[in-house]
Design a protein around this motif. Structure first.
Motif, PDB file in Angstrom:
ATOM      1  N   THR A  33       0.847  -1.177   0.000  1.00  0.00           N
ATOM      2  CA  THR A  33       0.000   0.000   0.000  1.00  0.00           C
ATOM      3  C   THR A  33       0.888   1.234   0.000  1.00  0.00           C
ATOM      4  OG1 THR A  33      -1.681  -1.173   1.274  1.00  0.00           O
ATOM      5  CG2 THR A  33      -1.803   1.230   1.282  1.00  0.00           C
ATOM      6  N   VAL A  34       0.547   2.217  -0.812  1.00  0.00           N
ATOM      7  CA  VAL A  34       1.287   3.474  -0.848  1.00  0.00           C
ATOM      8  C   VAL A  34       0.567   4.465   0.062  1.00  0.00           C
ATOM      9  CG1 VAL A  34       2.049   5.388  -2.295  1.00  0.00           C
ATOM     10  CG2 VAL A  34       2.082   3.052  -3.202  1.00  0.00           C
ATOM     11  N   PHE A  35       1.327   5.068   0.970  1.00  0.00           N
ATOM     12  CA  PHE A  35       0.798   6.084   1.872  1.00  0.00           C
ATOM     13  C   PHE A  35       1.427   7.427   1.540  1.00  0.00           C
ATOM     14  CE2 PHE A  35       0.618   2.127   4.281  1.00  0.00           C
ATOM     15  CZ  PHE A  35      -0.676   2.146   4.764  1.00  0.00           C
ATOM     16  N   THR A  36       0.680   8.495   1.732  1.00  0.00           N
ATOM     17  CA  THR A  36       1.220   9.844   1.602  1.00  0.00           C
ATOM     18  C   THR A  36       1.613  10.308   2.995  1.00  0.00           C
ATOM     19  OG1 THR A  36      -0.207  10.307  -0.282  1.00  0.00           O
ATOM     20  CG2 THR A  36       0.726  12.205   0.870  1.00  0.00           C
ATOM     21  N   LEU A  37       2.899  10.682   3.163  1.00  0.00           N
ATOM     22  CA  LEU A  37       3.413  11.085   4.472  1.00  0.00           C
ATOM     23  C   LEU A  37       4.029  12.472   4.400  1.00  0.00           C
ATOM     24  CD1 LEU A  37       5.319   7.798   5.428  1.00  0.00           C
ATOM     25  CD2 LEU A  37       2.999   8.451   6.079  1.00  0.00           C
ATOM     26  N   SER A  38       4.000  13.157   5.523  1.00  0.00           N
ATOM     27  CA  SER A  38       4.664  14.457   5.617  1.00  0.00           C
ATOM     28  C   SER A  38       6.171  14.235   5.766  1.00  0.00           C
ATOM     29  CB  SER A  38       4.140  15.229   6.830  1.00  0.00           C
ATOM     30  OG  SER A  38       4.570  14.590   8.031  1.00  0.00           O
ATOM     31  N   ASP A  39       6.945  15.295   5.580  1.00  0.00           N
ATOM     32  CA  ASP A  39       8.388  15.191   5.785  1.00  0.00           C
ATOM     33  C   ASP A  39       8.708  14.750   7.209  1.00  0.00           C
ATOM     34  OD1 ASP A  39       8.858  15.958   3.168  1.00  0.00           O
ATOM     35  OD2 ASP A  39       9.324  18.045   3.687  1.00  0.00           O
ATOM     36  N   ASP A  46      12.197   7.011   9.126  1.00  0.00           N
ATOM     37  CA  ASP A  46      13.621   6.759   8.883  1.00  0.00           C
ATOM     38  C   ASP A  46      14.336   6.425  10.189  1.00  0.00           C
ATOM     39  OD1 ASP A  46      13.427   7.217   6.153  1.00  0.00           O
ATOM     40  OD2 ASP A  46      14.273   9.244   6.248  1.00  0.00           O
ATOM     41  N   SER A  47      14.064   7.208  11.218  1.00  0.00           N
ATOM     42  CA  SER A  47      14.704   6.992  12.517  1.00  0.00           C
ATOM     43  C   SER A  47      14.345   5.627  13.087  1.00  0.00           C
ATOM     44  CB  SER A  47      14.279   8.102  13.484  1.00  0.00           C
ATOM     45  OG  SER A  47      14.799   7.869  14.759  1.00  0.00           O
ATOM     46  N   TYR A  48      13.074   5.265  12.997  1.00  0.00           N
ATOM     47  CA  TYR A  48      12.601   3.977  13.512  1.00  0.00           C
ATOM     48  C   TYR A  48      13.197   2.814  12.722  1.00  0.00           C
ATOM     49  CZ  TYR A  48       9.381   0.225  14.729  1.00  0.00           C
ATOM     50  OH  TYR A  48       8.848  -0.975  15.132  1.00  0.00           O
ATOM     51  N   GLU A  49      13.124   2.884  11.399  1.00  0.00           N
ATOM     52  CA  GLU A  49      13.572   1.777  10.556  1.00  0.00           C
ATOM     53  C   GLU A  49      15.087   1.608  10.581  1.00  0.00           C
ATOM     54  OE1 GLU A  49      11.618  -0.388   9.612  1.00  0.00           O
ATOM     55  OE2 GLU A  49       9.681   0.560   9.370  1.00  0.00           O
ATOM     56  N   LYS A  50      15.823   2.704  10.776  1.00  0.00           N
ATOM     57  CA  LYS A  50      17.283   2.628  10.818  1.00  0.00           C
ATOM     58  C   LYS A  50      17.754   1.731  11.962  1.00  0.00           C
ATOM     59  CE  LYS A  50      21.356   5.534  10.653  1.00  0.00           C
ATOM     60  NZ  LYS A  50      21.851   6.906  10.598  1.00  0.00           N
ATOM     61  N   LYS A  51      17.004   1.750  13.075  1.00  0.00           N
ATOM     62  CA  LYS A  51      17.354   0.912  14.231  1.00  0.00           C
ATOM     63  C   LYS A  51      17.332  -0.570  13.866  1.00  0.00           C
ATOM     64  CE  LYS A  51      15.400   4.274  17.390  1.00  0.00           C
ATOM     65  NZ  LYS A  51      14.238   4.582  18.221  1.00  0.00           N
ATOM     66  N   ALA A  52      16.499  -0.921  12.896  1.00  0.00           N
ATOM     67  CA  ALA A  52      16.375  -2.318  12.475  1.00  0.00           C
ATOM     68  C   ALA A  52      17.173  -2.588  11.205  1.00  0.00           C
ATOM     69  CB  ALA A  52      14.905  -2.658  12.254  1.00  0.00           C
ATOM     70  N   LEU A  61       6.913   2.129  -9.533  1.00  0.00           N
ATOM     71  CA  LEU A  61       5.726   1.282  -9.446  1.00  0.00           C
ATOM     72  C   LEU A  61       5.244   0.887 -10.838  1.00  0.00           C
ATOM     73  CD1 LEU A  61       3.776   3.338  -6.757  1.00  0.00           C
ATOM     74  CD2 LEU A  61       5.290   1.383  -6.384  1.00  0.00           C
ATOM     75  N   LYS A  62       4.419  -0.162 -10.913  1.00  0.00           N
ATOM     76  CA  LYS A  62       3.856  -0.579 -12.203  1.00  0.00           C
ATOM     77  C   LYS A  62       3.082   0.549 -12.865  1.00  0.00           C
ATOM     78  CE  LYS A  62       2.290  -4.889 -12.789  1.00  0.00           C
ATOM     79  NZ  LYS A  62       1.483  -6.098 -12.544  1.00  0.00           N
ATOM     80  N   SER A  63       2.533   1.455 -12.053  1.00  0.00           N
ATOM     81  CA  SER A  63       1.754   2.583 -12.578  1.00  0.00           C
ATOM     82  C   SER A  63       2.635   3.624 -13.263  1.00  0.00           C
ATOM     83  CB  SER A  63       1.010   3.262 -11.429  1.00  0.00           C
ATOM     84  OG  SER A  63       1.949   3.873 -10.543  1.00  0.00           O
ATOM     85  N   GLY A  64       3.950   3.511 -13.069  1.00  0.00           N
ATOM     86  CA  GLY A  64       4.868   4.504 -13.606  1.00  0.00           C
ATOM     87  C   GLY A  64       5.261   5.560 -12.584  1.00  0.00           C
ATOM     88  N   LEU A  65       4.553   5.601 -11.463  1.00  0.00           N
ATOM     89  CA  LEU A  65       4.896   6.525 -10.382  1.00  0.00           C
ATOM     90  C   LEU A  65       6.020   5.924  -9.549  1.00  0.00           C
ATOM     91  CD1 LEU A  65       1.284   7.496  -9.240  1.00  0.00           C
ATOM     92  CD2 LEU A  65       2.823   8.804 -10.711  1.00  0.00           C
ATOM     93  N   SER A  66       6.698   6.761  -8.788  1.00  0.00           N
ATOM     94  CA  SER A  66       7.736   6.249  -7.896  1.00  0.00           C
ATOM     95  C   SER A  66       7.318   6.451  -6.451  1.00  0.00           C
ATOM     96  CB  SER A  66       9.077   6.937  -8.164  1.00  0.00           C
ATOM     97  OG  SER A  66       8.984   8.312  -7.879  1.00  0.00           O
ATOM     98  N   CYS A  67       7.905   5.667  -5.570  1.00  0.00           N
ATOM     99  CA  CYS A  67       7.642   5.805  -4.141  1.00  0.00           C
ATOM    100  C   CYS A  67       8.849   5.301  -3.367  1.00  0.00           C
ATOM    101  CB  CYS A  67       6.367   5.065  -3.735  1.00  0.00           C
ATOM    102  SG  CYS A  67       6.542   3.276  -3.654  1.00  0.00           S
ATOM    103  N   TRP A  68       8.846   5.547  -2.068  1.00  0.00           N
ATOM    104  CA  TRP A  68       9.898   5.054  -1.180  1.00  0.00           C
ATOM    105  C   TRP A  68       9.489   3.697  -0.623  1.00  0.00           C
ATOM    106  CZ3 TRP A  68      13.963   7.783  -1.910  1.00  0.00           C
ATOM    107  CH2 TRP A  68      13.918   9.158  -2.041  1.00  0.00           C
TER     108      TRP A  68
END
Length: 85
Positions: A33-39, A46-52, A61-68
């Motif tokens: 699922t693609v979510f729209t997030l604020s900076d 980033d801080s949370y995931e870096k710990k792991a 994406l298949k739609s041609g759009l990009s995401c993180w």
């Protein structure tokens, strides 16, 4: 990936996380699922995931759009594509 935090295991009943691995193969896909997030939300993630040891990379994406997407840092792509370090 094994969950090492006993509180997470207790609260979720999960013992492992599913994990996205960077393979470099453009034919590889995953469903999500693609979510729209604020900076600020991205910085917090980033801080949370870096710990792991996850890194954030940009994917097409298949739609041609990009995401993180966060991937296991042990399978990281070349540094020029990495974010969230």
């Amino acid at each position: 990936v094994p969950i090492t935090d006993p509180l997470i295991v207790k609260e979720t009943g999960m013992t492992h996380y599913d994990n996205a691995l960077y393979t470099g193969d453009a034919a590889d896909q995953l469903v999500g699922t693609v979510f729209t997030l604020s900076d600020a939300e991205i910085a917090h993630a980033d801080s949370y995931e870096k710990k792991a040891a996850y890194v954030r990379i940009e994917v097409l994406l298949k739609s041609g759009l990009s995401c993180w997407v966060y991937v296991d840092g042990r399978t990281r792509p070349p540094k020029t594509q990495n974010r969230g370090e």
